[in-house]
Motif scaffolding. Structure first.
Motif, PDB file in Angstrom:
ATOM      1  N   VAL A  16      18.915  28.179   2.571  1.00 49.00           N
ATOM      2  CA  VAL A  16      19.736  28.780   3.622  1.00 49.00           C
ATOM      3  C   VAL A  16      20.212  30.142   3.150  1.00 49.00           C
ATOM      4  CG1 VAL A  16      20.578  26.916   5.079  1.00 49.00           C
ATOM      5  CG2 VAL A  16      21.468  27.148   2.770  1.00 49.00           C
ATOM      6  N   ALA A  17      20.365  31.015   4.100  1.00 49.54           N
ATOM      7  CA  ALA A  17      20.498  32.416   3.729  1.00 49.54           C
ATOM      8  C   ALA A  17      21.927  32.875   3.480  1.00 49.54           C
ATOM      9  CB  ALA A  17      19.876  33.277   4.826  1.00 49.54           C
ATOM     10  N   GLY A  18      22.894  31.976   3.503  1.00 46.05           N
ATOM     11  CA  GLY A  18      24.277  32.422   3.341  1.00 46.05           C
ATOM     12  C   GLY A  18      24.717  33.209   4.556  1.00 46.05           C
ATOM     13  N   ASP A  19      25.301  34.376   4.373  1.00 49.40           N
ATOM     14  CA  ASP A  19      25.783  35.121   5.543  1.00 49.40           C
ATOM     15  C   ASP A  19      24.734  36.088   6.066  1.00 49.40           C
ATOM     16  OD1 ASP A  19      27.592  34.582   3.379  1.00 49.40           O
ATOM     17  OD2 ASP A  19      27.703  36.779   3.126  1.00 49.40           O
ATOM     18  N   LEU A  20      23.550  36.069   5.466  1.00 48.49           N
ATOM     19  CA  LEU A  20      22.506  36.969   5.957  1.00 48.49           C
ATOM     20  C   LEU A  20      21.823  36.390   7.175  1.00 48.49           C
ATOM     21  CD1 LEU A  20      20.923  37.999   2.541  1.00 48.49           C
ATOM     22  CD2 LEU A  20      22.573  39.263   3.935  1.00 48.49           C
ATOM     23  N   ARG A  21      21.208  37.271   7.907  1.00 51.68           N
ATOM     24  CA  ARG A  21      20.404  36.823   9.051  1.00 51.68           C
ATOM     25  C   ARG A  21      18.962  36.649   8.582  1.00 51.68           C
ATOM     26  NH1 ARG A  21      19.856  38.995  15.019  1.00 51.68           N
ATOM     27  NH2 ARG A  21      18.499  37.285  15.722  1.00 51.68           N
ATOM     28  N   THR A  22      18.381  35.496   8.908  1.00 46.74           N
ATOM     29  CA  THR A  22      17.006  35.294   8.429  1.00 46.74           C
ATOM     30  C   THR A  22      16.005  35.878   9.414  1.00 46.74           C
ATOM     31  OG1 THR A  22      16.931  33.122   9.498  1.00 46.74           O
ATOM     32  CG2 THR A  22      17.504  33.152   7.167  1.00 46.74           C
ATOM     33  N   TRP A  23      14.936  36.406   8.845  1.00 44.45           N
ATOM     34  CA  TRP A  23      13.823  36.958   9.606  1.00 44.45           C
ATOM     35  C   TRP A  23      12.529  36.377   9.049  1.00 44.45           C
ATOM     36  CZ3 TRP A  23      13.827  40.646  13.597  1.00 44.45           C
ATOM     37  CH2 TRP A  23      15.101  41.168  13.943  1.00 44.45           C
ATOM     38  N   GLU A  24      11.599  36.132   9.989  1.00 41.24           N
ATOM     39  CA  GLU A  24      10.273  35.746   9.525  1.00 41.24           C
ATOM     40  C   GLU A  24       9.328  36.914   9.649  1.00 41.24           C
ATOM     41  OE1 GLU A  24       8.210  32.338  10.666  1.00 41.24           O
ATOM     42  OE2 GLU A  24       9.986  31.069  10.723  1.00 41.24           O
ATOM     43  N   LEU A  25       8.653  37.239   8.537  1.00 41.01           N
ATOM     44  CA  LEU A  25       7.763  38.397   8.544  1.00 41.01           C
ATOM     45  C   LEU A  25       6.325  37.924   8.342  1.00 41.01           C
ATOM     46  CD1 LEU A  25       9.801  40.743   6.158  1.00 41.01           C
ATOM     47  CD2 LEU A  25      10.224  40.165   8.564  1.00 41.01           C
ATOM     48  N   ARG A  26       5.426  38.700   8.913  1.00 36.53           N
ATOM     49  CA  ARG A  26       4.023  38.350   8.791  1.00 36.53           C
ATOM     50  C   ARG A  26       3.189  39.614   8.708  1.00 36.53           C
ATOM     51  NH1 ARG A  26       1.244  37.710  13.192  1.00 36.53           N
ATOM     52  NH2 ARG A  26       3.193  37.479  14.318  1.00 36.53           N
ATOM     53  N   TYR A  27       2.267  39.683   7.726  1.00 34.58           N
ATOM     54  CA  TYR A  27       1.372  40.840   7.608  1.00 34.58           C
ATOM     55  C   TYR A  27       0.469  40.857   8.821  1.00 34.58           C
ATOM     56  CZ  TYR A  27       2.405  41.541   2.581  1.00 34.58           C
ATOM     57  OH  TYR A  27       3.002  41.791   1.385  1.00 34.58           O
ATOM     58  N   THR A  28       0.408  41.979   9.509  1.00 36.76           N
ATOM     59  CA  THR A  28      -0.487  42.033  10.671  1.00 36.76           C
ATOM     60  C   THR A  28      -1.602  43.051  10.499  1.00 36.76           C
ATOM     61  OG1 THR A  28       1.083  43.558  11.694  1.00 36.76           O
ATOM     62  CG2 THR A  28       1.191  41.256  12.402  1.00 36.76           C
ATOM     63  N   GLU A  29      -1.434  43.993   9.596  1.00 38.24           N
ATOM     64  CA  GLU A  29      -2.456  45.042   9.443  1.00 38.24           C
ATOM     65  C   GLU A  29      -3.288  44.798   8.199  1.00 38.24           C
ATOM     66  OE1 GLU A  29      -2.768  47.328  11.791  1.00 38.24           O
ATOM     67  OE2 GLU A  29      -1.035  46.437  12.826  1.00 38.24           O
ATOM     68  N   ASP A  30      -4.512  45.372   8.221  1.00 38.01           N
ATOM     69  CA  ASP A  30      -5.349  45.267   7.036  1.00 38.01           C
ATOM     70  C   ASP A  30      -4.785  46.092   5.886  1.00 38.01           C
ATOM     71  OD1 ASP A  30      -7.012  43.655   8.360  1.00 38.01           O
ATOM     72  OD2 ASP A  30      -8.776  44.970   8.287  1.00 38.01           O
ATOM     73  N   GLU A  31      -4.116  47.172   6.253  1.00 41.30           N
ATOM     74  CA  GLU A  31      -3.649  48.098   5.226  1.00 41.30           C
ATOM     75  C   GLU A  31      -2.131  48.043   5.123  1.00 41.30           C
ATOM     76  OE1 GLU A  31      -5.651  50.363   3.382  1.00 41.30           O
ATOM     77  OE2 GLU A  31      -7.340  49.187   4.165  1.00 41.30           O
ATOM     78  N   VAL A  32      -1.621  47.039   4.499  1.00 39.97           N
ATOM     79  CA  VAL A  32      -0.179  47.002   4.262  1.00 39.97           C
ATOM     80  C   VAL A  32       0.042  47.495   2.841  1.00 39.97           C
ATOM     81  CG1 VAL A  32       1.854  45.528   4.053  1.00 39.97           C
ATOM     82  CG2 VAL A  32       0.142  45.064   5.823  1.00 39.97           C
ATOM     83  N   SER A  33       0.857  48.533   2.695  1.00 32.97           N
ATOM     84  CA  SER A  33       1.114  49.009   1.338  1.00 32.97           C
ATOM     85  C   SER A  33       1.886  47.947   0.583  1.00 32.97           C
ATOM     86  CB  SER A  33       1.934  50.289   1.381  1.00 32.97           C
ATOM     87  OG  SER A  33       2.577  50.466   0.130  1.00 32.97           O
ATOM     88  N   PRO A  34       1.440  47.628  -0.618  1.00 33.10           N
ATOM     89  CA  PRO A  34       2.159  46.597  -1.366  1.00 33.10           C
ATOM     90  C   PRO A  34       3.593  47.008  -1.675  1.00 33.10           C
ATOM     91  CG  PRO A  34       0.442  47.601  -2.718  1.00 33.10           C
ATOM     92  CD  PRO A  34       0.262  48.133  -1.335  1.00 33.10           C
ATOM     93  N   ALA A  35       3.889  48.262  -1.577  1.00 34.82           N
ATOM     94  CA  ALA A  35       5.236  48.705  -1.918  1.00 34.82           C
ATOM     95  C   ALA A  35       6.168  48.691  -0.720  1.00 34.82           C
ATOM     96  CB  ALA A  35       5.168  50.123  -2.517  1.00 34.82           C
ATOM     97  N   TRP A  36       5.733  48.081   0.392  1.00 39.15           N
ATOM     98  CA  TRP A  36       6.530  48.123   1.625  1.00 39.15           C
ATOM     99  C   TRP A  36       7.948  47.629   1.432  1.00 39.15           C
ATOM    100  CZ3 TRP A  36       8.693  43.714   3.595  1.00 39.15           C
ATOM    101  CH2 TRP A  36       8.148  42.475   3.160  1.00 39.15           C
ATOM    102  N   LEU A  37       8.111  46.651   0.503  1.00 39.77           N
ATOM    103  CA  LEU A  37       9.428  46.049   0.383  1.00 39.77           C
ATOM    104  C   LEU A  37      10.441  47.054  -0.157  1.00 39.77           C
ATOM    105  CD1 LEU A  37       9.466  42.323  -0.537  1.00 39.77           C
ATOM    106  CD2 LEU A  37      11.565  43.672  -0.391  1.00 39.77           C
ATOM    107  N   SER A  38       9.975  47.789  -1.175  1.00 44.30           N
ATOM    108  CA  SER A  38      10.868  48.806  -1.725  1.00 44.30           C
ATOM    109  C   SER A  38      11.218  49.836  -0.660  1.00 44.30           C
ATOM    110  CB  SER A  38      10.190  49.509  -2.920  1.00 44.30           C
ATOM    111  OG  SER A  38       9.852  48.543  -3.886  1.00 44.30           O
ATOM    112  N   ARG A  39      10.178  50.203   0.105  1.00 49.30           N
ATOM    113  CA  ARG A  39      10.425  51.241   1.116  1.00 49.30           C
ATOM    114  C   ARG A  39      11.367  50.755   2.211  1.00 49.30           C
ATOM    115  NH1 ARG A  39       4.138  52.893   1.255  1.00 49.30           N
ATOM    116  NH2 ARG A  39       4.108  53.496  -0.948  1.00 49.30           N
ATOM    117  N   VAL A  40      11.136  49.515   2.663  1.00 53.13           N
ATOM    118  CA  VAL A  40      11.991  48.974   3.722  1.00 53.13           C
ATOM    119  C   VAL A  40      13.431  48.844   3.226  1.00 53.13           C
ATOM    120  CG1 VAL A  40      12.455  46.876   5.058  1.00 53.13           C
ATOM    121  CG2 VAL A  40      10.131  47.822   4.970  1.00 53.13           C
TER     122      VAL A  40
END
Ligand SMILES: Nc1ncnc2c1ncn2[C@@H]1O[C@H](COP(=O)(O)OP(=O)(O)OP(=O)(O)O)[C@@H](O)[C@H]1O
Ligand SMILES: Nc1ncnc2c1ncn2[C@@H]1O[C@H](COP(=O)(O)OP(=O)(O)OP(=O)(O)O)[C@@H](O)[C@H]1O
Ligand SMILES: [Mg+2]
Ligand SMILES: [Mg+2]
Lengths: 264, 339, 223, 339, 223
Positions: free
Chosen positions: B244-268
């Motif tokens: 359970v996420a505590g006070d955060l809001r949970t989101w479900e994410l899914r890769y949809t493109e062929d070219e997802v930069s592996p560094a997306w998390l840092s950028r987001v």
């Protein structure tokens, strides 16, 4: 060593060799003893050896004789033979009677045929000729009568007109006689079975003379009636010494079981 | 090449397969998935004509098996290797003899048989049990002998019915390497029936989901994994259990493109603030990155903005809740005790 | 009832040893024929049945019918019924050779059923393996059905072998000899207790040995 | 409570189990994993005395089964439910009759049997196949009937030998829910033999790895997953396949602490620059987050600093390479074609 | 070969119908005894064997030995050997009743082996299910071994039933009657072709019907 005469070196002009294979009913020790006697005492005079061949199944034995596999057989009386010929068309010829089987009534419960109670259960051999022979004994003893026109040599229970003793008949396989003794009032069977089984003589409660009608025949295949070796066969079996021996011998396998051919 | 069209199979009144259309191209690995009892094994048995279809047609390597008989049917079947769901080893033959059987029946020379058997035993890691009888083998060992036997005649088509179900991960990987090798080097066409989704992601080119005798979804594995809310897609790349996420809001994410930069998390993170990774399954499948994550974000963030930022890096996002065990399957047992 | 005329113990061997030889020879030859013909017949009966490899009602019903014939008649009657065949094949209706045909007929019919029963126990999935790998029907029958049924077949063979010893005693009536016949004829009909006891001992030992070896073979074949 | 000590089992000259010591506490789920042929099924068969141990002792609920016989052995065995690796259904009984069999043998009343059977059939999602014979069931359906049968006598100990191997993910989850329910609500002690590592992570409290008849590693699941370089740990939480990292340096990360903040990735990004997530498996297991990741970092970063920063948030880090298929198992087949 | 002595066709019924009744009664009673005693004996033989539930060498060897006795002797000799028992139980050594004991002894021995063979085919794993669920030995034998072996047992029963008809023909030697005996005695020994033909037809029809029903039952029981 079984098999037909043509297995052997046949004598010139004959189907058979000088070794005569004679078929007898295998379970009959007395028939074997008789043939051994002939081989020992009579056959050498004619330059012949006799080889007894025991075959239990009478039908097969007759068939083989008709086919010339054996020069002769000695297990049947003329009524049986007639029946076989009538039924199957086998070509067999009887050359004449050789001996007689003693055929008696035995009982472990009663002392004589007259003591049998009303409704007594009597065991008979189940083949037709032996059934007829047993009924014929009862008829001669005055215990039953046959209907008119019945051939006593082929009679069955159905041919009885008056069952004076009110007997009940039970049928058994050859060999079962002595074993059946305790279960019935009386058994009519060949003496040789009881001798073999060691049944005491005093259980033999009725012992009529064996009728010539039921004498054992020397039987050959009709095709070989004119075979030169058959002449020798007759010389051996109908040698005068034979009947005398049957009357006087003390061979435990023979005496009291096979008797000389009677006059009547 | 396997082409199935309009295949129907009924046992008495109940249809077990109901109008199946499916094509597996040459040198492709197709995975068939679906719930227990969906008709997967029946499908495999129809392909090699162990069951006669009630209607519809099946051609394997251009030949319609149902139209063949006698010698030509036998020749066609020899081109189709079959791994049975329950190894089906002959009980009176040793492991090696079981593998040799199809070769002996085909009349191969003794020396050839011996060398192929040894090779196959080695491939499935069973050389040390060559002379054991099936009753002396473990479940997984039996299954591996069944796999080896299916390859005995060097088939051009392979039907594999839960070949790796009872195998440990290492042995599974070895078998999957073997299968991909067959496809890549020899152009073998392979139909894999499996319940293990990592197997599908790992080796299949296309996937079809069977349910109640019908194909409810099919497509290339890469496509299906990245397609939206489809049940097959969720099944193929399941979301791991998340806390359970505590006070955060949970989101479900899914890769949809062929070219997802592996560094997306840092950028987001730089745009949306801290991204709490509650659960994640990210990997490479079929040459492209695929992934599914449950993350926790600041509940005050605007929904549209979140969606936009993530879409920009190639991910679809949907607001949670996302605890996996809330999505009970129809066949689920209740968690209460056995009465 | 102890017979006064029993063969002396010392002479029992003279009858028993050749009879034993006859039994072994007769039953041996018959069993070879029985296995060679009864096995395939049983396979055929099973495989044309609805549970078999190539169900075929008409063929199944007819061969099953024929196989039943061999078991329908009392053996003595069967022997008589077969005489014309026996005569044609061997030219004799008496003795060792003549016994072989009726014994084989009865044995084949019996072994066919035993084979059918044994093969029926082979799991269908194993036959599927044969079909899926493109084996011929013959290869499936030989390499899968018969091989997998082997323990059952050996058990059936043992059963059949013992039954043939029984039949050889009946076939003795046409002069084929054998220990069983010796027991019936000397022991049963002639009340020769010595021969009877000797035969019984030999028969029991023989059956015991057959069953023991059969059981061992079955166990050795069961994996 | 299952206590095994010094358990050895040999078939002829070969030891299959070699000095096993293992304890499963009351109301615990223990998972036994290990390669095919390691001796897992043999272990289960020793516990309910289907195989007699060559040496060593086994007590179940305080009773030494090997010391019992007749009625008391039977009573003890009724307390132990067993799911067999290959369902072992009676062929002449329907699904429902198979489940009923142990109850009938125990002499339960008809009405009771009927209601329990219906309940169990429902739990395993098989009500609709109650009157089918095993030959009319699919592999997974048979397995589920086997599971239901193992629960027929409401055992206090359950031995489950690959119960879910042939089941689809949904059915698997339903069965796992059933098992955890049994543990939590009724205090049933459960030994699960499985090859599915997500099953272990999902429900097991403790795990033991068997190899060549010996326990090579054991411990609580949470501990094992977070312990260093152990093979069991890697097996339990396998690293998903990762793409090549381009010019980044790959690192393998592993959660080591119970309290890893889910936002660690965002925080680490701030200190080390972009973190490229190449592969990740992060989830909750046994109430704590566990995870394994392959990430790409700037190759110019100092190794010690990377390690320190990650250690501070509760992760162990080791420099790659980390492509999974480089670590071939001993039993691996070569990828070349079947000769 | 048409017999001059044949019973007129019109009268054949008078002999055949009671004989058929005798056969049915005799074989029926014997089979009931055979199943009741032979089945458990076979189970015991199997389960004391090394492949069984409770291997026990001494017990196995002895009961296996006893069961072999019943199959070791030619039936005629067995009947003779058993006479004392028959006499003790029924007070007679001839007729219908007297035939039942030797036929039962031979039948029990035969069915015990057939049962053993059928039960041997039950996969060991299914017995393990019984053991693991705490079933008693008796429950395992009845509920698992016998039930799983049912098709094989029915096939064995069929085989045994036909064999008993054969034995009933031999038992005719002690006056037990029956169709088989009628065929041997009237048909074969007395050359009564009409009776012979009628008996053969009846016997063939009977065996055919038994086998047909048996086969159907086996198939119905095979899932
Ligand atoms: N009767 C036997 N004789 C000889 N070896 C045997 C016998 N039974 C089992 N084995 C061996 O014992 C080992 C352990 O078998 P077991 O069935 O316990 O393995 P397992 O760990 O359950 O494997 P799997 O995951 O494949 O089911 C195997 O290597 C097998 O070959
Ligand atoms: N002989 C039969 N009679 C009736 N129904 C049958 C028969 N054989 C199979 N079925 C049914 O057909 C359906 C499909 O079975 P199949 O074996 O193809 O399933 P599956 O998809 O392979 O399942 P699993 O994953 O459990 O192996 C099942 O619901 C089964 O109950
Ligand atoms: Mg399936
Ligand atoms: Mg196992």
């Amino acid at each position: 060593k079984l098999g037909g005469g043509d297995d052997e070196k046949a004598v010139q002009g004959s189907h058979f060799s000088n070794n005569f294979q004679i078929a007898y009913q295998a379970s009959s020790a007395s028939e074997l003893a008789f043939l051994e006697y002939l081989d020992r005492e009579i056959a050498p005079d004619h330059g012949i050896t006799i080889e007894p061949v025991g075959i239990e199944d009478g039908n097969q034995l007759d068939q083989a004789t008709a086919d010339g596999e054996y020069i002769a057989n000695i297990y049947q009386h003329k009524h049986w033979l007639k029946q076989v010929i009538d039924a199957t068309g086998m070509e067999l010829t009887a050359l004449g009677p050789v001996f007689q089987w003693s055929y008696s009534m035995y009982s472990s419960k009663h002392d004589s045929i007259d003591d049998l109670p009303e409704g007594a259960e009597i065991a008979l051999l189940n083949d037709p000729a032996n059934t007829a022979q047993a009924l014929w004994i009862l008829e001669r003893a005055g215990k039953i009568t046959f209907q008119d026109g019945v051939d006593p040599w082929a009679a069955t229970e159905n041919d009885i007109e008056d069952n004076i003793g009110g007997y009940e008949f039970t049928y058994m396989e050859y060999g079962a006689g002595p074993r059946t003794l305790d279960s019935v009032d009386a058994v009519i069977d060949y003496n040789m079975s009881f001798v073999d089984a060691g049944t005491p003589d005093e259980y033999r409660i009725y012992e009529p003379d064996a009728p010539r009608e039921f004498a054992g025949q020397l039987v050959i295949g009709t095709e070989y009636v004119d075979d030169p070796q058959v002449e020798k066969l007759e010389e051996i079996f109908f040698d005068v010494r034979v009947q005398e021996y049957l009357a006087t011998n003390d061979d435990p396998n023979l005496s009291g079981q096979l008797a000389p051919v009677s006059a009547e | 090449m396997i082409e199935i069209s309009g295949l129907t199979k009924t046992y008495g009144p109940t249809p077990v397969l109901d109008g199946i259309d499916l094509t597996v191209g040459d040198a492709q690995i197709a995975a068939v998935v679906g719930p227990s009892g969906a008709g997967k094994s029946t499908l495999a048995r129809c392909i090699n004509l162990l069951e006669r279809p009630t209607s519809g047609s099946i051609t394997v390597a251009g030949q319609d098996l149902a139209g063949l008989s006698g010698g030509s049917l036998r020749r066609a079947r020899r081109q189709i290797g079959t791994v049975f769901q329950s190894a089906n080893l002959l009980r009176r033959l040793t492991a090696a003899q079981n593998i040799a059987l199809p070769m002996r029946h085909q009349g191969l020379r003794d020396a050839e048989v011996r060398s192929r058997v040894a090779d196959l035993l080695e491939r499935v890691g069973m050389l040390h049990r060559a002379n054991h009888y099936p009753s002396q083998l473990s479940g997984g060992q039996r299954q591996r002998i069944g796999i080896a036997r299916s390859l005995a005649l060097q088939p051009s088509v392979l039907l594999s019915d839960e070949a790796t179900s009872g195998l440990d991960p290492d042995a599974t990987r070895a078998i999957l390497d073997l299968l991909t090798g067959l496809r890549d080097d020899l152009g073998v066409t392979i139909l894999v029936i499996t319940h293990e989704m990592d197997v599908v992601r790992g080796i299949a080119d296309v996937v079809a989901q069977l349910d109640h005798g019908r194909i409810v979804e099919q497509g290339s594995v890469a496509d299906v994994v990245r397609r939206s809310d489809s049940p097959l897609s969720r099944a193929l790349l399941p979301m791991p259990a998340a806390p359970v996420a505590g006070d955060l809001r949970t989101w479900e994410l899914r890769y949809t493109e062929d070219e997802v930069s592996p560094a997306w998390l840092s950028r987001v993170s730089r745009e949306l603030g801290d991204v709490a990774v509650l659960a994640a399954l990210v990997e490479e499948s079929g040459g492209v990155p695929v992934g599914r994550l449950t993350v926790g974000l600041d509940p005050l963030l605007d929904e549209r903005r979140v969606t936009q930022v993530l879409a920009a890096v190639g991910l679809a996002a949907e607001p949670g809740p996302a605890r996996v065990d809330d999505a009970r399957p129809a066949t689920a047992g209740r968690t209460e005790s056995a009465a | 009832m102890t017979s006064l005329l029993a063969t002396p113990w010392a002479d029992v061997d003279d009858l028993l040893v050749p009879a034993l030889g006859e039994t072994v020879r007769m039953v041996g030859i018959v069993m070879a024929i029985v296995v060679l013909l009864g096995g395939p017949l049983g396979l055929l009966i099973f495989n044309t049945s609805p549970l078999g490899l190539t169900p075929h009602r008409a063929v199944h019903v007819s061969i099953s019918w024929v196989a039943n014939l061999g078991r329908s008649l009392p053996f003595l009657v069967l022997m008589a019924a077969i005489i014309p065949v026996t005569k044609l094949v061997f030219g004799t209706t008496i003795g060792f050779k003549a016994a072989i045909i009726p014994m084989s007929v009865a044995g084949i019919a019996f072994f066919a059923r035993l084979t059918e029963n044994a093969v029926r126990e082979v799991p269908r999935e194993l036959v599927d393996v044969g079909l899926a790998t493109g084996a011929t029907r013959w290869q499936i029958m030989r390499g899968i059905q018969l091989r997998e049924a082997l323990p059952g077949l050996v058990a059936g063979f043992t059963l059949n072998l013992v039954a043939m010893i029984e039949y050889s005693a009946i076939a003795g009536a046409i002069g084929s000899g054998g220990v069983g016949y010796l027991a019936v004829n000397y022991g049963y009909r002639r009340f020769d207790d010595h021969i009877m006891i000797a035969c019984i001992v030999v028969l029991i030992a023989m059956v015991q040995a057959i069953q023991f070896s059969g059981d061992r073979a079955v166990r050795a074949l069961t994996h």
